[in-house]
Write a protein that holds these residues in place. Structure first.
Motif, PDB file in Angstrom:
ATOM      1  N   ASP A   1       0.829  -1.212   0.000  1.00 17.01           N
ATOM      2  CA  ASP A   1       0.000   0.000   0.000  1.00 17.01           C
ATOM      3  C   ASP A   1       0.865   1.264   0.000  1.00 17.01           C
ATOM      4  O   ASP A   1       0.544   2.252  -0.658  1.00 17.01           O
ATOM      5  CB  ASP A   1      -0.934   0.027   1.221  1.00 17.01           C
ATOM      6  CG  ASP A   1      -2.006  -1.046   1.171  1.00 17.01           C
ATOM      7  OD1 ASP A   1      -2.286  -1.575   0.064  1.00 17.01           O
ATOM      8  OD2 ASP A   1      -2.567  -1.360   2.240  1.00 17.01           O
ATOM      9  N   ILE A   2       1.958   1.220   0.758  1.00 13.52           N
ATOM     10  CA  ILE A   2       2.881   2.353   0.822  1.00 13.52           C
ATOM     11  C   ILE A   2       3.464   2.621  -0.564  1.00 13.52           C
ATOM     12  O   ILE A   2       3.477   3.759  -1.031  1.00 13.52           O
ATOM     13  CB  ILE A   2       3.993   2.096   1.872  1.00 13.52           C
ATOM     14  CG1 ILE A   2       3.400   2.123   3.283  1.00 13.52           C
ATOM     15  CG2 ILE A   2       5.129   3.110   1.727  1.00 13.52           C
ATOM     16  CD1 ILE A   2       4.339   1.623   4.362  1.00 13.52           C
ATOM     17  N   ILE A   3       3.919   1.566  -1.213  1.00  8.79           N
ATOM     18  CA  ILE A   3       4.508   1.709  -2.551  1.00  8.79           C
ATOM     19  C   ILE A   3       3.478   2.228  -3.536  1.00  8.79           C
ATOM     20  O   ILE A   3       3.739   3.177  -4.287  1.00  8.79           O
ATOM     21  CB  ILE A   3       5.123   0.372  -3.015  1.00  8.79           C
ATOM     22  CG1 ILE A   3       6.343   0.034  -2.141  1.00  8.79           C
ATOM     23  CG2 ILE A   3       5.492   0.427  -4.498  1.00  8.79           C
ATOM     24  CD1 ILE A   3       6.848  -1.391  -2.303  1.00  8.79           C
ATOM     25  N   GLU A   4       2.306   1.629  -3.525  1.00 10.07           N
ATOM     26  CA  GLU A   4       1.250   2.031  -4.464  1.00 10.07           C
ATOM     27  C   GLU A   4       0.856   3.498  -4.274  1.00 10.07           C
ATOM     28  O   GLU A   4       0.642   4.237  -5.232  1.00 10.07           O
ATOM     29  CB  GLU A   4       0.017   1.135  -4.276  1.00 10.07           C
ATOM     30  CG  GLU A   4      -1.116   1.464  -5.208  1.00 10.07           C
ATOM     31  CD  GLU A   4      -2.323   0.580  -4.966  1.00 10.07           C
ATOM     32  OE1 GLU A   4      -3.455   1.090  -5.100  1.00 10.07           O
ATOM     33  OE2 GLU A   4      -2.150  -0.613  -4.629  1.00 10.07           O
ATOM     34  N   THR A   5       0.760   3.935  -3.024  1.00  9.25           N
ATOM     35  CA  THR A   5       0.282   5.281  -2.724  1.00  9.25           C
ATOM     36  C   THR A   5       1.352   6.355  -2.879  1.00  9.25           C
ATOM     37  O   THR A   5       1.058   7.453  -3.347  1.00  9.25           O
ATOM     38  CB  THR A   5      -0.296   5.326  -1.286  1.00  9.25           C
ATOM     39  OG1 THR A   5      -1.268   4.282  -1.142  1.00  9.25           O
ATOM     40  CG2 THR A   5      -0.945   6.666  -0.999  1.00  9.25           C
ATOM     41  N   PHE A   6       2.597   6.051  -2.496  1.00  5.82           N
ATOM     42  CA  PHE A   6       3.599   7.121  -2.384  1.00  5.82           C
ATOM     43  C   PHE A   6       4.874   6.950  -3.215  1.00  5.82           C
ATOM     44  O   PHE A   6       5.735   7.827  -3.173  1.00  5.82           O
ATOM     45  CB  PHE A   6       3.986   7.305  -0.915  1.00  5.82           C
ATOM     46  CG  PHE A   6       2.867   7.835  -0.064  1.00  5.82           C
ATOM     47  CD1 PHE A   6       2.436   9.142  -0.210  1.00  5.82           C
ATOM     48  CD2 PHE A   6       2.246   7.019   0.869  1.00  5.82           C
ATOM     49  CE1 PHE A   6       1.403   9.639   0.569  1.00  5.82           C
ATOM     50  CE2 PHE A   6       1.207   7.507   1.657  1.00  5.82           C
ATOM     51  CZ  PHE A   6       0.783   8.820   1.511  1.00  5.82           C
ATOM     52  N   GLU A   7       5.003   5.874  -3.989  1.00  2.00           N
ATOM     53  CA  GLU A   7       6.256   5.667  -4.737  1.00  2.00           C
ATOM     54  C   GLU A   7       6.599   6.851  -5.632  1.00  2.00           C
ATOM     55  O   GLU A   7       7.768   7.249  -5.728  1.00  2.00           O
ATOM     56  CB  GLU A   7       6.170   4.387  -5.570  1.00  2.00           C
ATOM     57  CG  GLU A   7       7.446   4.096  -6.328  1.00  2.00           C
ATOM     58  CD  GLU A   7       7.389   2.820  -7.146  1.00  2.00           C
ATOM     59  OE1 GLU A   7       8.473   2.381  -7.581  1.00  2.00           O
ATOM     60  OE2 GLU A   7       6.295   2.269  -7.353  1.00  2.00           O
ATOM     61  N   SER A   8       5.619   7.450  -6.261  1.00  2.00           N
ATOM     62  CA  SER A   8       5.901   8.558  -7.178  1.00  2.00           C
ATOM     63  C   SER A   8       6.159   9.883  -6.450  1.00  2.00           C
ATOM     64  O   SER A   8       6.618  10.849  -7.061  1.00  2.00           O
ATOM     65  CB  SER A   8       4.755   8.734  -8.172  1.00  2.00           C
ATOM     66  OG  SER A   8       3.568   9.084  -7.494  1.00  2.00           O
ATOM     67  N   ASP A   9       5.900   9.939  -5.140  1.00  2.00           N
ATOM     68  CA  ASP A   9       6.065  11.170  -4.365  1.00  2.00           C
ATOM     69  C   ASP A   9       7.400  11.275  -3.632  1.00  2.00           C
ATOM     70  O   ASP A   9       7.756  12.352  -3.158  1.00  2.00           O
ATOM     71  CB  ASP A   9       4.951  11.300  -3.322  1.00  2.00           C
ATOM     72  CG  ASP A   9       3.577  11.439  -3.940  1.00  2.00           C
ATOM     73  OD1 ASP A   9       3.465  12.105  -4.987  1.00  2.00           O
ATOM     74  OD2 ASP A   9       2.623  10.879  -3.380  1.00  2.00           O
ATOM     75  N   VAL A  10       8.098  10.152  -3.475  1.00  2.00           N
ATOM     76  CA  VAL A  10       9.346  10.134  -2.708  1.00  2.00           C
ATOM     77  C   VAL A  10      10.490   9.643  -3.582  1.00  2.00           C
ATOM     78  O   VAL A  10      10.276   9.087  -4.658  1.00  2.00           O
ATOM     79  CB  VAL A  10       9.226   9.264  -1.425  1.00  2.00           C
ATOM     80  CG1 VAL A  10       8.150   9.813  -0.495  1.00  2.00           C
ATOM     81  CG2 VAL A  10       8.968   7.799  -1.768  1.00  2.00           C
ATOM     82  N   ASP A  11      11.707   9.836  -3.104  1.00  2.00           N
ATOM     83  CA  ASP A  11      12.889   9.456  -3.875  1.00  2.00           C
ATOM     84  C   ASP A  11      13.360   8.036  -3.607  1.00  2.00           C
ATOM     85  O   ASP A  11      14.019   7.425  -4.449  1.00  2.00           O
ATOM     86  CB  ASP A  11      14.027  10.442  -3.563  1.00  2.00           C
ATOM     87  CG  ASP A  11      13.624  11.864  -3.923  1.00  2.00           C
ATOM     88  OD1 ASP A  11      13.478  12.146  -5.124  1.00  2.00           O
ATOM     89  OD2 ASP A  11      13.416  12.675  -2.987  1.00  2.00           O
TER      90      ASP A  11
END
Length: 188
Positions: free
Chosen positions: A144-154
């Motif tokens: 869920d973390i990857i799906e939700t925030f992968e494009s927002d963090v480095d």
């Protein structure tokens, strides 16, 4: 980029990213956290502002600052932290103090040795706030973390799911008394 915490280059890459002002998601001894280096001096990475934008968080609500060793609190706090609280570090206890830089700040020395190594390598505290959108529960599943925030963090460092993990206990000593603001993983 996503790396496993057990990857031999995970800690050094994480340190490099943080020191360059990038935002990473790290496993802690409680829940996953958005992290960025706490700026001091002339560096202006605006990591706090970047994390707030990702979370949609109110600018008045401060982030926890993670430190590598319990003794470091003396460098940042005007207040003398009681020994009974320092004895709980490293661990899931956050202590709000009057900060030498002015105002108050929340500090924690996490129980996870890998994370303390990363913080030490940064030679600065790092921000930490739960991985979620403001007002929503912390995400526990790494998928869920990857799906939700992968494009927002480095960078995302994975150590698996954190189902049922308790957040840190938060105490405030800035008034000269110990006030428990949130009872979490550590009993005070």
């Amino acid at each position: 980029m996503i790396l496993q915490k057990t990857d031999e280059k995970a800690s050094s890459l994480c340190i490099d990213f943080l020191k360059c002002g990038k935002i990473v998601i790290l496993p802690t001894d409680t829940v996953y956290g958005f992290s960025g280096i706490v700026e001091s001096g002339e560096k202006t990475f605006r990591t706090e502002e970047k994390i707030r934008a990702i979370k949609g968080r109110d600018e008045r609500k401060p982030f926890i600052r993670l430190i590598a060793h319990p003794d470091e609190i003396r460098r940042y706090a005007k207040d003398a932290v009681p020994d009974l609280l320092l004895a709980k570090w490293p661990g899931a206890l956050t202590i709000i103090v009057n900060d030498r830089a002015g105002g108050t700040a929340a500090y924690r020395c996490p129980g996870d040795a890998w994370l303390r190594t990363v913080i030490f390598g940064c030679a600065s505290p790092i921000y930490s706030t739960s991985v979620n959108k403001s007002g929503k529960p912390a995400l526990e599943k790494i998928s869920d973390i990857i799906e939700t925030f992968e494009s927002d963090v480095d960078l995302i460092i994975s150590s698996g799911d954190t189902s049922g993990a308790l957040p840190s206990t938060i105490v405030d000593i800035s008034s000269g008394m110990i006030r428990i603001l949130r009872q979490g993983a550590v009993r005070v």
